[in-house]
Write a protein that holds these residues in place. Structure first.
Motif, PDB file in Angstrom:
ATOM      1  N   ARG A 144      48.790  39.667  29.657  1.00  0.00           N
ATOM      2  CA  ARG A 144      48.161  40.988  29.690  1.00  0.00           C
ATOM      3  C   ARG A 144      46.827  40.976  28.939  1.00  0.00           C
ATOM      4  NH1 ARG A 144      51.996  45.061  27.064  1.00  0.00           N
ATOM      5  NH2 ARG A 144      51.049  44.314  25.143  1.00  0.00           N
ATOM      6  N   ASN A 145      46.815  40.346  27.775  1.00  0.00           N
ATOM      7  CA  ASN A 145      45.602  40.328  26.959  1.00  0.00           C
ATOM      8  C   ASN A 145      44.541  39.382  27.516  1.00  0.00           C
ATOM      9  OD1 ASN A 145      46.921  42.083  25.248  1.00  0.00           O
ATOM     10  ND2 ASN A 145      47.575  40.485  23.832  1.00  0.00           N
ATOM     11  N   THR A 146      44.971  38.410  28.337  1.00  0.00           N
ATOM     12  CA  THR A 146      44.029  37.433  28.885  1.00  0.00           C
ATOM     13  C   THR A 146      43.482  37.854  30.239  1.00  0.00           C
ATOM     14  OG1 THR A 146      45.185  35.621  27.750  1.00  0.00           O
ATOM     15  CG2 THR A 146      43.746  35.015  29.601  1.00  0.00           C
ATOM     16  N   ILE A 147      44.365  38.315  31.109  1.00  0.00           N
ATOM     17  CA  ILE A 147      43.985  38.528  32.508  1.00  0.00           C
ATOM     18  C   ILE A 147      43.207  39.823  32.719  1.00  0.00           C
ATOM     19  CG2 ILE A 147      44.928  38.904  34.829  1.00  0.00           C
ATOM     20  CD1 ILE A 147      47.160  36.955  34.075  1.00  0.00           C
ATOM     21  N   ILE A 148      43.539  40.879  31.986  1.00  0.00           N
ATOM     22  CA  ILE A 148      42.850  42.155  32.191  1.00  0.00           C
ATOM     23  C   ILE A 148      41.338  42.019  32.001  1.00  0.00           C
ATOM     24  CG2 ILE A 148      42.528  44.452  31.175  1.00  0.00           C
ATOM     25  CD1 ILE A 148      45.541  44.711  31.002  1.00  0.00           C
ATOM     26  N   PRO A 149      40.854  41.387  30.912  1.00  0.00           N
ATOM     27  CA  PRO A 149      39.386  41.221  30.795  1.00  0.00           C
ATOM     28  C   PRO A 149      38.798  40.362  31.914  1.00  0.00           C
ATOM     29  CG  PRO A 149      40.459  40.853  28.672  1.00  0.00           C
ATOM     30  CD  PRO A 149      41.544  40.902  29.696  1.00  0.00           C
ATOM     31  N   ILE A 150      39.537  39.326  32.352  1.00  0.00           N
ATOM     32  CA  ILE A 150      39.030  38.465  33.424  1.00  0.00           C
ATOM     33  C   ILE A 150      38.867  39.262  34.713  1.00  0.00           C
ATOM     34  CG2 ILE A 150      39.586  36.482  34.895  1.00  0.00           C
ATOM     35  CD1 ILE A 150      40.973  35.208  32.502  1.00  0.00           C
ATOM     36  N   VAL A 151      39.874  40.081  35.055  1.00  0.00           N
ATOM     37  CA  VAL A 151      39.808  40.884  36.282  1.00  0.00           C
ATOM     38  C   VAL A 151      38.620  41.840  36.230  1.00  0.00           C
ATOM     39  CG1 VAL A 151      40.993  42.648  37.643  1.00  0.00           C
ATOM     40  CG2 VAL A 151      42.267  40.694  36.756  1.00  0.00           C
ATOM     41  N   LEU A 152      38.411  42.474  35.084  1.00  0.00           N
ATOM     42  CA  LEU A 152      37.296  43.416  34.960  1.00  0.00           C
ATOM     43  C   LEU A 152      35.953  42.732  35.185  1.00  0.00           C
ATOM     44  CD1 LEU A 152      38.360  45.606  31.893  1.00  0.00           C
ATOM     45  CD2 LEU A 152      38.130  46.337  34.259  1.00  0.00           C
ATOM     46  N   VAL A 153      35.765  41.584  34.567  1.00  0.00           N
ATOM     47  CA  VAL A 153      34.486  40.864  34.703  1.00  0.00           C
ATOM     48  C   VAL A 153      34.279  40.424  36.145  1.00  0.00           C
ATOM     49  CG1 VAL A 153      33.230  38.773  34.050  1.00  0.00           C
ATOM     50  CG2 VAL A 153      34.406  40.122  32.297  1.00  0.00           C
ATOM     51  N   VAL A 154      35.328  39.879  36.766  1.00  0.00           N
ATOM     52  CA  VAL A 154      35.202  39.383  38.138  1.00  0.00           C
ATOM     53  C   VAL A 154      34.872  40.521  39.100  1.00  0.00           C
ATOM     54  CG1 VAL A 154      36.502  38.411  40.063  1.00  0.00           C
ATOM     55  CG2 VAL A 154      36.657  37.356  37.809  1.00  0.00           C
ATOM     56  N   ILE A 155      35.562  41.644  38.976  1.00  0.00           N
ATOM     57  CA  ILE A 155      35.315  42.768  39.880  1.00  0.00           C
ATOM     58  C   ILE A 155      33.926  43.354  39.644  1.00  0.00           C
ATOM     59  CG2 ILE A 155      36.011  45.149  40.375  1.00  0.00           C
ATOM     60  CD1 ILE A 155      38.878  44.269  40.213  1.00  0.00           C
TER      61      ILE A 155
ATOM     62  N   VAL B 285      40.511  38.351  44.974  1.00  0.00           N
ATOM     63  CA  VAL B 285      40.029  37.734  43.734  1.00  0.00           C
ATOM     64  C   VAL B 285      40.782  38.296  42.534  1.00  0.00           C
ATOM     65  CG1 VAL B 285      38.037  37.510  42.213  1.00  0.00           C
ATOM     66  CG2 VAL B 285      37.752  37.194  44.667  1.00  0.00           C
ATOM     67  N   GLY B 286      41.023  39.610  42.532  1.00  0.00           N
ATOM     68  CA  GLY B 286      41.775  40.206  41.439  1.00  0.00           C
ATOM     69  C   GLY B 286      43.185  39.641  41.336  1.00  0.00           C
ATOM     70  N   LEU B 287      43.839  39.463  42.487  1.00  0.00           N
ATOM     71  CA  LEU B 287      45.195  38.897  42.484  1.00  0.00           C
ATOM     72  C   LEU B 287      45.192  37.438  42.050  1.00  0.00           C
ATOM     73  CD1 LEU B 287      46.482  40.492  45.807  1.00  0.00           C
ATOM     74  CD2 LEU B 287      47.359  40.969  43.522  1.00  0.00           C
ATOM     75  N   LEU B 288      44.187  36.687  42.482  1.00  0.00           N
ATOM     76  CA  LEU B 288      44.131  35.271  42.120  1.00  0.00           C
ATOM     77  C   LEU B 288      43.856  35.072  40.629  1.00  0.00           C
ATOM     78  CD1 LEU B 288      42.306  33.654  45.184  1.00  0.00           C
ATOM     79  CD2 LEU B 288      44.742  33.615  44.610  1.00  0.00           C
ATOM     80  N   CYS B 289      43.357  36.110  39.964  1.00  0.00           N
ATOM     81  CA  CYS B 289      43.201  36.021  38.508  1.00  0.00           C
ATOM     82  C   CYS B 289      44.554  35.847  37.818  1.00  0.00           C
ATOM     83  CB  CYS B 289      42.496  37.262  37.969  1.00  0.00           C
ATOM     84  SG  CYS B 289      40.729  37.342  38.358  1.00  0.00           S
ATOM     85  N   LEU B 290      45.641  36.217  38.520  1.00  0.00           N
ATOM     86  CA  LEU B 290      46.980  36.018  37.959  1.00  0.00           C
ATOM     87  C   LEU B 290      47.316  34.538  37.801  1.00  0.00           C
ATOM     88  CD1 LEU B 290      48.963  38.785  39.888  1.00  0.00           C
ATOM     89  CD2 LEU B 290      48.423  38.756  37.450  1.00  0.00           C
ATOM     90  N   LEU B 291      46.543  33.658  38.427  1.00  0.00           N
ATOM     91  CA  LEU B 291      46.767  32.222  38.250  1.00  0.00           C
ATOM     92  C   LEU B 291      46.466  31.782  36.823  1.00  0.00           C
ATOM     93  CD1 LEU B 291      45.300  30.844  41.605  1.00  0.00           C
ATOM     94  CD2 LEU B 291      47.700  30.921  40.926  1.00  0.00           C
ATOM     95  N   PHE B 292      45.739  32.601  36.074  1.00  0.00           N
ATOM     96  CA  PHE B 292      45.492  32.294  34.661  1.00  0.00           C
ATOM     97  C   PHE B 292      46.708  32.623  33.802  1.00  0.00           C
ATOM     98  CE2 PHE B 292      41.168  32.941  36.292  1.00  0.00           C
ATOM     99  CZ  PHE B 292      40.536  31.799  35.800  1.00  0.00           C
ATOM    100  N   SER B 293      47.765  33.127  34.432  1.00  0.00           N
ATOM    101  CA  SER B 293      48.955  33.553  33.708  1.00  0.00           C
ATOM    102  C   SER B 293      49.745  32.365  33.179  1.00  0.00           C
ATOM    103  CB  SER B 293      49.839  34.388  34.646  1.00  0.00           C
ATOM    104  OG  SER B 293      51.086  34.643  34.058  1.00  0.00           O
ATOM    105  N   ASP B 294      50.426  32.592  32.066  1.00  0.00           N
ATOM    106  CA  ASP B 294      51.386  31.615  31.545  1.00  0.00           C
ATOM    107  C   ASP B 294      52.745  31.786  32.211  1.00  0.00           C
ATOM    108  OD1 ASP B 294      49.781  30.230  29.847  1.00  0.00           O
ATOM    109  OD2 ASP B 294      50.421  31.247  28.012  1.00  0.00           O
ATOM    110  N   LEU B 295      53.068  33.017  32.584  1.00  0.00           N
ATOM    111  CA  LEU B 295      54.385  33.327  33.129  1.00  0.00           C
ATOM    112  C   LEU B 295      54.426  32.980  34.613  1.00  0.00           C
ATOM    113  CD1 LEU B 295      56.862  34.557  31.719  1.00  0.00           C
ATOM    114  CD2 LEU B 295      56.216  36.758  32.671  1.00  0.00           C
ATOM    115  N   ASN B 296      55.402  32.184  35.004  1.00  0.00           N
ATOM    116  CA  ASN B 296      55.470  31.727  36.390  1.00  0.00           C
ATOM    117  C   ASN B 296      55.623  32.865  37.388  1.00  0.00           C
ATOM    118  OD1 ASN B 296      55.124  29.040  35.802  1.00  0.00           O
ATOM    119  ND2 ASN B 296      57.305  28.570  35.700  1.00  0.00           N
ATOM    120  N   SER B 297      56.324  33.938  37.004  1.00  0.00           N
ATOM    121  CA  SER B 297      56.497  35.055  37.929  1.00  0.00           C
ATOM    122  C   SER B 297      55.167  35.736  38.211  1.00  0.00           C
ATOM    123  CB  SER B 297      57.495  36.069  37.361  1.00  0.00           C
ATOM    124  OG  SER B 297      57.067  36.516  36.081  1.00  0.00           O
ATOM    125  N   ASN B 298      54.319  35.861  37.194  1.00  0.00           N
ATOM    126  CA  ASN B 298      52.984  36.422  37.402  1.00  0.00           C
ATOM    127  C   ASN B 298      52.128  35.475  38.224  1.00  0.00           C
ATOM    128  OD1 ASN B 298      53.795  38.529  35.807  1.00  0.00           O
ATOM    129  ND2 ASN B 298      52.644  37.906  34.011  1.00  0.00           N
TER     130      ASN B 298
END
Length: 720
Positions: free
Chosen positions: A545-556, A290-303
């Motif tokens: 970085r500013n978007t995904i970190i809070p999402i990961v924290l809430v999900v975990i 779930v933490g890794l899939l939060c990277l799907l909220f990324s704008d950057l394709n590599s992330n």
């Protein structure tokens, strides 16, 4: 339960089921193994491909082939003689430029040599076809130059094609060196931990089979365009699968060894171990996925690419640890632990109390005596390490600094900057309305960061024509007709050569300024090119970085609440991991700056470090607290904390050492990003394992007592 299992499961099925599982995994791994050598077929290391489709640099890159009629990637061959190029040198270079046009992969016209004003250098532009063999094409040009360059003249290959080839070469050790180092490190640790020659082989076989099958699935998904694969994602996938599969295997082995003391039947011991290990392992794997899939909220394709690829790897790590390893251990039984075999009926080691002995019994005793002192001291130490965050430089680094060690492209760029305009060969690409052509050119020419401007022209032998304040200028002798600009959907493309190297801070500042000025001229003007790609990549990374970190924290946090059926304990666990991450990143900043003297870090480095450390660091807390909850139901919370710590101490520490070693192996790949991730995650995992999980969490939980289970039933139950 044991009687039911004996009577309801026929002997033939107890033999057939594990045999079938082993054969299936062996077959899948046999198919997936050869794909290690085929990753380059579906992998791309082009930096612009990492960007989202909405980025200006991406739009310009898509339009570039329409204007030029080709998707060629330019290389710049730079020739230099410190005393000055002679006429014979220039004649030889001119003759050689015609031969270069016939080399494999060269796609389009090779320019004649352009001499520098000081007469000490010359540059030749070579367009290469944009395909998966770009590195091989550049290597072929390098081999050609080694024999054709005049004596006393140095030649370099730089530009976008040169840097891409250097990156591919740097990633070239992923299949061999990286895996060899990681597996060797894990094997040594497992031999020391288990004092058995066979068990480490079974655990590593489980990890490698998981990686082979994961790579097989990822390869075909990349082939079909479902996921994107590059060297960065590939390296992390390899390490993550090996580390996670080994961690899960260690937890299962611990439960299986315990079960063999109580069960005479290997089948019953296997099911006892599966029941005990399944909950913590599935919770751990689910949290990481779930933490890794939060990277799907990324704008950057590599992330965005890393999220599903790494999640697939974790899925197969979990499946291998819960199906293949139990089958292998069922087949070998107690012999897997030789020479220290667990004996039926032997007493379990005393973990707490006056008869307890060993390191973890002593640690439990320390926590019993002074919990508050321990967690306060640990917190202060972690916060002290976090002070390094104040000097963390994660705003991006020049492309030329991405490769550690030798880089022909970097050396060539330095020579280019010494003798030509710094941005020569990597211009800013400006796309705007044909009606604004001269206005755009005038604005570019008036900017201090631009040395010259050309326009993509359809009637020019070189493909471009210079633009001055007086309009488009013809190339050739007097009377040569003025070429017409290439027009695509009413737009033209200008190329602005920057006065500073394309990957420098000064160039980025110039492009940001040009974008602002050109937007005021016409809001539909786009600016792309190498510098714009770096700018858009860094901006997207900061957004992620500013978007995904809070999402990961809430999900975990939500996952932990469901797992532990409490609120306070999950909040404490997440806070502990956040403090641990801050300390790890802070200490890393001190090391990067003061010891390795790195030029900075990509904005994605803190994000990747956070995702891995929070997702993987919470693993150890899950392993610990699920066992603590189990023990607390039998012995009360405070006693359960000490028992859970003592029972899981050895296995979790071993798992942490294994994971830290596997991530540290990323450091053998000479890429700045991977070297930094290797240190941050390896150091952070050790902090989580040796300080947070071993001391901080047990001590603060013991100090609070049963209130950590608030508001569950366990909280309302009194201490025993």
């Amino acid at each position: 339960m044991s009687t039911v299992e004996n009577t309801r499961v026929p002997r033939w099925l107890r033999i057939l089921l594990p045999a079938v599982l082993i054969v299936v995994w062996l077959a899948l791994a046999g198919v997936g193994g050869p794909y290690f050598g085929r990753v380059s077929e579906v992998s791309s290391n082009d930096q612009s491909s990492y960007l989202p489709a909405s980025a200006d640099a991406t739009k310009v890159a898509d339009l570039q082939s329409k204007f030029s009629g080709t998707s060629a990637v330019p290389a710049i061959v730079v020739y230099q003689r410190s005393s000055g190029l002679t006429k014979d040198d220039l004649a030889s270079i001119l003759d050689d430029s015609k031969k270069i046009a016939d080399l494999p992969g060269v796609h389009g016209d090779v320019s004649p040599p352009v001499s520098s004003k000081d007469g000490k250098a010359a540059e030749v532009f070579v367009p290469f076809v944009d395909d998966s063999n770009l590195d091989a094409h550049v290597a072929g040009l390098r081999t050609h130059l080694d024999s054709s360059t005049p004596n006393g003249v140095n030649s370099y290959i730089t530009g976008p094609a040169g840097f891409t080839a250097d990156l591919v070469a740097a990633f070239g050790g992923i299949d061999g060196i990286l895996l060899a180092v990681a597996l060797a490190a894990v094997f040594v640790i497992l031999v020391i931990v288990y004092r058995s020659p066979l068990l480490p082989v079974l655990v590593l076989a489980t990890s490698m089979f998981a990686l082979c099958v994961a790579l097989l699935v990822v390869w075909w998904l990349a082939k079909w365009g479902v996921v994107q694969l590059n060297g960065q994602v590939q390296g992390i996938l390899f390490i993550l699968v090996i580390g996670a599969a080994t961690d899960y295997s260690l937890l299962y082995v611990s439960r299986y060894r315990e079960a063999l003391r109580d069960e005479g039947s290997r089948w019953r011991a296997t099911w006892t171990a599966i029941r005990g290990a399944f909950g913590p392992i599935v919770a751990s794997a689910g949290t990481v996925i779930v933490g890794l899939l939060c990277l799907l909220f990324s704008d950057l394709n590599s992330n965005k690419a890393l999220g599903p690829v790494a999640a697939i790897g974790i899925v197969f790590a979990f499946l291998a640890a819960m199906t293949l390893l139990p089958s292998l251990l069922l087949a070998f039984g107690r012999a897997a632990f030789w020479p220290v075999r667990p004996k039926l009926g032997s007493e379990h080691p005393q973990v707490v109390g006056p008869h307890a002995h060993g390191l973890w019994a002593r640690v439990a005793g320390w926590i019993r005596r002074a919990p508050r002192v321990i967690w306060i001291v640990c917190t202060i130490a972690l916060l002290a390490g976090a002070t390094g965050l104040l000097q963390l430089k994660a705003q991006g680094v020049p492309q030329s600094d991405l490769i550690l060690g030798h880089s022909d492209a970097r050396d060539g760029q330095n020579v280019l900057a010494d003798h030509f305009a710094g941005g020569s060969g990597s211009p800013a690409m400006v796309v705007g309305p044909e009606s604004q052509l001269q206005s755009m050119a005038d604005l570019l020419l008036d900017h201090s960061g631009v040395s010259s401007v050309t326009v993509v022209a359809k009637d020019s032998s070189s493909g471009t024509a210079p633009v001055t304040k007086n309009g488009i200028q013809p190339l050739g002798p007097p009377g040569t007709p003025t070429p017409a600009p290439t027009v695509v959907d009413g737009d033209v493309m200008l190329q602005a050569t920057l006065t500073h190297p394309a990957d420098s801070d000064a160039a980025e500042s110039a492009v940001r300024s040009l974008r602002a000025d050109l937007t005021r001229l016409h809001d539909g003007i786009l600016v792309g090119g190498v510098t714009a790609v770096a700018i858009d990549s860094n901006d997207a990374s900061i957004h992620d970085r500013n978007t995904i970190i809070p999402i990961v924290l809430v999900v975990i946090l939500l996952i932990l609440m469901l797992l532990l059926r409490a609120i306070l304990a999950p909040v404490l666990l997440v806070l502990s991991v956040m403090v641990s991450f801050a300390a790890s990143l802070g200490v890393s900043a001190y090391v990067f700056d003061g010891i390795f003297h790195f030029p900075g870090a990509d904005p994605a480095v803190p994000l990747y470090g956070f995702v891995f450390l929070v997702a993987l660091g919470i693993d150890y807390n899950i392993f610990l607290m699920t066992r603590v909850r189990e023990e607390s139901q039998l012995h009360g919370t405070r006693e359960g904390i000490l028992r859970g710590l003592a029972v899981t101490g050895g296995v979790i520490t071993s798992a942490g050492l294994v994971l830290a070693s596997t991530f540290a192996a990323l450091g053998v790949i000479p890429i700045l990003f991977l070297a930094q991730i290797a240190f941050i995650v390896a150091f952070g995992v050790l902090v989580d394992t040796l300080i947070v999980r071993s001391l901080l969490v047990p001590a603060v939980s013991y100090d609070i007592g049963r209130a950590i289970w608030w508001p569950s039933k366990l909280w309302r139950r009194g201490e025993r």
